[in-house]
Write a protein that holds these residues in place. Sequence first.
Motif, PDB file in Angstrom:
ATOM      1  N   MET A  96     -46.054   7.227  14.751  1.00  0.00           N
ATOM      2  CA  MET A  96     -45.299   7.041  13.500  1.00  0.00           C
ATOM      3  C   MET A  96     -44.708   8.395  12.942  1.00  0.00           C
ATOM      4  SD  MET A  96     -46.683   5.735   9.833  1.00  0.00           S
ATOM      5  CE  MET A  96     -46.417   3.859   9.444  1.00  0.00           C
ATOM      6  N   GLY A  97     -43.422   8.315  12.862  1.00  0.00           N
ATOM      7  CA  GLY A  97     -42.875   9.421  12.255  1.00  0.00           C
ATOM      8  C   GLY A  97     -42.518   9.205  10.643  1.00  0.00           C
ATOM      9  N   VAL A  98     -42.983   9.854   9.841  1.00  0.00           N
ATOM     10  CA  VAL A  98     -42.747   9.765   8.206  1.00  0.00           C
ATOM     11  C   VAL A  98     -41.928  10.939   7.838  1.00  0.00           C
ATOM     12  CG1 VAL A  98     -43.900   9.499   5.822  1.00  0.00           C
ATOM     13  CG2 VAL A  98     -44.981   8.473   8.162  1.00  0.00           C
ATOM     14  N   ASP A  99     -40.862  10.590   7.118  1.00  0.00           N
ATOM     15  CA  ASP A  99     -40.008  11.310   6.597  1.00  0.00           C
ATOM     16  C   ASP A  99     -40.014  11.301   5.000  1.00  0.00           C
ATOM     17  OD1 ASP A  99     -38.086  13.503   6.132  1.00  0.00           O
ATOM     18  OD2 ASP A  99     -36.426  11.977   6.623  1.00  0.00           O
ATOM     19  N   LEU A 100     -40.479  12.585   4.181  1.00  0.00           N
ATOM     20  CA  LEU A 100     -40.762  12.494   2.722  1.00  0.00           C
ATOM     21  C   LEU A 100     -39.488  13.085   2.210  1.00  0.00           C
ATOM     22  CD1 LEU A 100     -44.227  13.892   2.733  1.00  0.00           C
ATOM     23  CD2 LEU A 100     -43.707  11.558   3.013  1.00  0.00           C
ATOM     24  N   GLY A 101     -38.998  12.417   1.225  1.00  0.00           N
ATOM     25  CA  GLY A 101     -37.845  13.126   0.315  1.00  0.00           C
ATOM     26  C   GLY A 101     -37.594  12.572  -0.932  1.00  0.00           C
ATOM     27  N   ILE A 102     -36.486  13.101  -1.642  1.00  0.00           N
ATOM     28  CA  ILE A 102     -36.243  12.893  -3.066  1.00  0.00           C
ATOM     29  C   ILE A 102     -35.557  11.343  -2.995  1.00  0.00           C
ATOM     30  CG2 ILE A 102     -35.108  13.564  -4.766  1.00  0.00           C
ATOM     31  CD1 ILE A 102     -37.033  15.476  -4.156  1.00  0.00           C
ATOM     32  N   LYS A 103     -34.619  11.161  -2.610  1.00  0.00           N
ATOM     33  CA  LYS A 103     -34.018   9.754  -2.653  1.00  0.00           C
ATOM     34  C   LYS A 103     -34.777   8.647  -2.165  1.00  0.00           C
ATOM     35  CE  LYS A 103     -29.192  10.955  -3.484  1.00  0.00           C
ATOM     36  NZ  LYS A 103     -28.892  12.368  -2.940  1.00  0.00           N
ATOM     37  N   ILE A 145     -51.768  11.505   2.552  1.00  0.00           N
ATOM     38  CA  ILE A 145     -51.454  10.765   3.758  1.00  0.00           C
ATOM     39  C   ILE A 145     -52.485  11.578   4.905  1.00  0.00           C
ATOM     40  CG2 ILE A 145     -49.784  10.545   5.651  1.00  0.00           C
ATOM     41  CD1 ILE A 145     -47.359  10.675   3.695  1.00  0.00           C
ATOM     42  N   GLU A 146     -52.795  12.670   4.803  1.00  0.00           N
ATOM     43  CA  GLU A 146     -53.623  13.273   5.834  1.00  0.00           C
ATOM     44  C   GLU A 146     -55.116  12.809   5.708  1.00  0.00           C
ATOM     45  OE1 GLU A 146     -54.894  17.696   7.128  1.00  0.00           O
ATOM     46  OE2 GLU A 146     -52.783  17.417   6.435  1.00  0.00           O
ATOM     47  N   TYR A 147     -55.747  12.803   4.474  1.00  0.00           N
ATOM     48  CA  TYR A 147     -56.954  12.367   4.146  1.00  0.00           C
ATOM     49  C   TYR A 147     -57.161  10.922   4.528  1.00  0.00           C
ATOM     50  CZ  TYR A 147     -57.542  10.422  -0.459  1.00  0.00           C
ATOM     51  OH  TYR A 147     -57.698   9.943  -1.611  1.00  0.00           O
ATOM     52  N   LYS A 148     -56.174   9.986   4.032  1.00  0.00           N
ATOM     53  CA  LYS A 148     -56.492   8.639   4.177  1.00  0.00           C
ATOM     54  C   LYS A 148     -56.096   8.272   5.814  1.00  0.00           C
ATOM     55  CE  LYS A 148     -55.141   7.658  -0.354  1.00  0.00           C
ATOM     56  NZ  LYS A 148     -54.128   7.220  -1.487  1.00  0.00           N
ATOM     57  N   ALA A 149     -55.415   9.089   6.381  1.00  0.00           N
ATOM     58  CA  ALA A 149     -55.355   8.932   7.973  1.00  0.00           C
ATOM     59  C   ALA A 149     -56.467   9.110   8.440  1.00  0.00           C
ATOM     60  CB  ALA A 149     -54.229   9.634   8.448  1.00  0.00           C
ATOM     61  N   ARG A 150     -57.117  10.451   8.132  1.00  0.00           N
ATOM     62  CA  ARG A 150     -58.306  10.753   8.846  1.00  0.00           C
ATOM     63  C   ARG A 150     -59.418   9.568   8.450  1.00  0.00           C
ATOM     64  NH1 ARG A 150     -59.504  16.919   7.560  1.00  0.00           N
ATOM     65  NH2 ARG A 150     -61.470  16.623   8.442  1.00  0.00           N
ATOM     66  N   SER A 187     -49.005   6.906  -0.208  1.00  0.00           N
ATOM     67  CA  SER A 187     -49.853   7.170   1.168  1.00  0.00           C
ATOM     68  C   SER A 187     -50.716   5.963   1.613  1.00  0.00           C
ATOM     69  CB  SER A 187     -50.565   8.327   0.637  1.00  0.00           C
ATOM     70  OG  SER A 187     -51.533   8.015  -0.496  1.00  0.00           O
ATOM     71  N   HIS A 188     -51.367   5.137   0.504  1.00  0.00           N
ATOM     72  CA  HIS A 188     -51.913   3.840   0.854  1.00  0.00           C
ATOM     73  C   HIS A 188     -51.037   2.859   1.672  1.00  0.00           C
ATOM     74  CE1 HIS A 188     -54.837   0.619   0.122  1.00  0.00           C
ATOM     75  NE2 HIS A 188     -53.872  -0.071   0.029  1.00  0.00           N
ATOM     76  N   ASP A 189     -49.907   2.614   1.268  1.00  0.00           N
ATOM     77  CA  ASP A 189     -49.123   1.809   2.128  1.00  0.00           C
ATOM     78  C   ASP A 189     -48.737   2.203   3.466  1.00  0.00           C
ATOM     79  OD1 ASP A 189     -49.096   0.004  -0.099  1.00  0.00           O
ATOM     80  OD2 ASP A 189     -47.273   0.544  -1.064  1.00  0.00           O
ATOM     81  N   ILE A 190     -48.439   3.821   3.406  1.00  0.00           N
ATOM     82  CA  ILE A 190     -47.990   4.128   4.911  1.00  0.00           C
ATOM     83  C   ILE A 190     -49.338   3.733   5.766  1.00  0.00           C
ATOM     84  CG2 ILE A 190     -47.699   6.140   6.061  1.00  0.00           C
ATOM     85  CD1 ILE A 190     -46.254   7.173   3.683  1.00  0.00           C
ATOM     86  N   ILE A 191     -50.391   4.111   5.267  1.00  0.00           N
ATOM     87  CA  ILE A 191     -51.814   3.941   6.058  1.00  0.00           C
ATOM     88  C   ILE A 191     -51.972   2.342   6.432  1.00  0.00           C
ATOM     89  CG2 ILE A 191     -54.141   4.669   6.516  1.00  0.00           C
ATOM     90  CD1 ILE A 191     -52.174   6.844   6.418  1.00  0.00           C
ATOM     91  N   LYS A 192     -51.415   1.620   5.486  1.00  0.00           N
ATOM     92  CA  LYS A 192     -51.700   0.133   5.808  1.00  0.00           C
ATOM     93  C   LYS A 192     -50.885  -0.192   6.925  1.00  0.00           C
ATOM     94  CE  LYS A 192     -51.413  -3.995   2.918  1.00  0.00           C
ATOM     95  NZ  LYS A 192     -51.168  -4.297   1.708  1.00  0.00           N
TER      96      LYS A 192
END
Length: 378
Positions: free
Chosen positions: A188-195, A307-312, A258-263
């Motif tokens: 999974m690639g995750v792009d973080l941004g403002i918009k 994201i990192e710690y929830k992923a781990r 981050s919770h939603d991303i890991i889900k």
Amino acid sequence: MQLSETIKLYMTNKQKDFITQTMNEYIKTVNSLVFVALNVEPISKYTTADVAANLPSALINQCIRDAKSIIRKYDKKCRKISAQNKKLEKQGSAIRTKEPSVPLLKRPCCYINNQNFRIMNDHIEFPVIIDGRSKRISVRTSLTDRQKQILADARLGTMRIVCKGSKIVAQIVYEVSEPGYPDEGNIMGVDLGIKCPAVSYISDGSVKFYGNGRKNRYMRRHYSYLRKKLQKTNHIDAVIRINNKEQRIMKDIDHKISHDIIKTAVAHDVKIIKLERLSNIRSTTRTSRKNNHSLHNWPFFRLSQYIEYKARLAGIKVEYVDPSYTSQTCPVCGRIHHANDRNYTCKCGFHIHRDLLGAMNICNSTEYAGDRDIRHTA
Ligand SMILES: [Zn+2]
């Protein structure tokens, strides 16, 4: 991995006095030990007998440990700076990096190791100094069901009593075991941004957008306006209160994203999440005057840590990739150009939503910039 949980303390006025005195004595003791180590003699062999402090002996032990750790960090910093200065000297430069200042604890706090505090359903017991004597007190708390569960199951570490704003709280460190990493799975690639706070692209072709960038921007502007108004009228306490409130809201938003991303990652059998290496996010995101403020203050760092710690915890590995051109490269033909609006259209005919392009390129990236090992807080 170590996480920490903050617990509210409902102290009587007397208990508050005892705890405050103990915290003040604690930082005074740590600071004087640091002074001794830097100016008088090494403290590596010190025991409670060598330290004259009006504290429970368990806390004196902890003071010695704290002082040693502060000295270790300080020495490391000094070595780094002296190496830098040697390098500058060799290069013939007149510039020198400033020596680090002597580290001092300023905010009252005290650390109590897991042998010396006990957590019950609705109170915590720990030692303080009362009239020159070490005594255990029992402070009322209210644990959530989630906290009760965590503290009952986990191996506990140190308890830190600290001032948070105008309140005194207990932070309890605990150890969480991490599941092993699977061999097979999607990326999974995750792009973080403002918009768009976060966009994910998974190698099985699925796409997801997270959070509400417009709402976040509105909120930040709103708080920034309130702050300015209050600063003009010298309402410093109110400014601090508003800062704290904004931080709380932003943290909650990051936790949710981050919770939603890991889900999503778990639902799609993802084994690796790729993020952009953080230091370059600022330079790759294009700025305009209007979003300058929000851009440079947006804590991508905190979100990526979450994201990192929830992923781990979910057995998913996090890798950081080189962010250059991720938002400009065409994944089909490799041409590089800017997208002028929300749409990215390449000469080869490939077109895509601009925010999605970043996530797709991060997912496909083979530029591995390493992963980091850092301590996290829940
Ligand atoms: Zn193309």
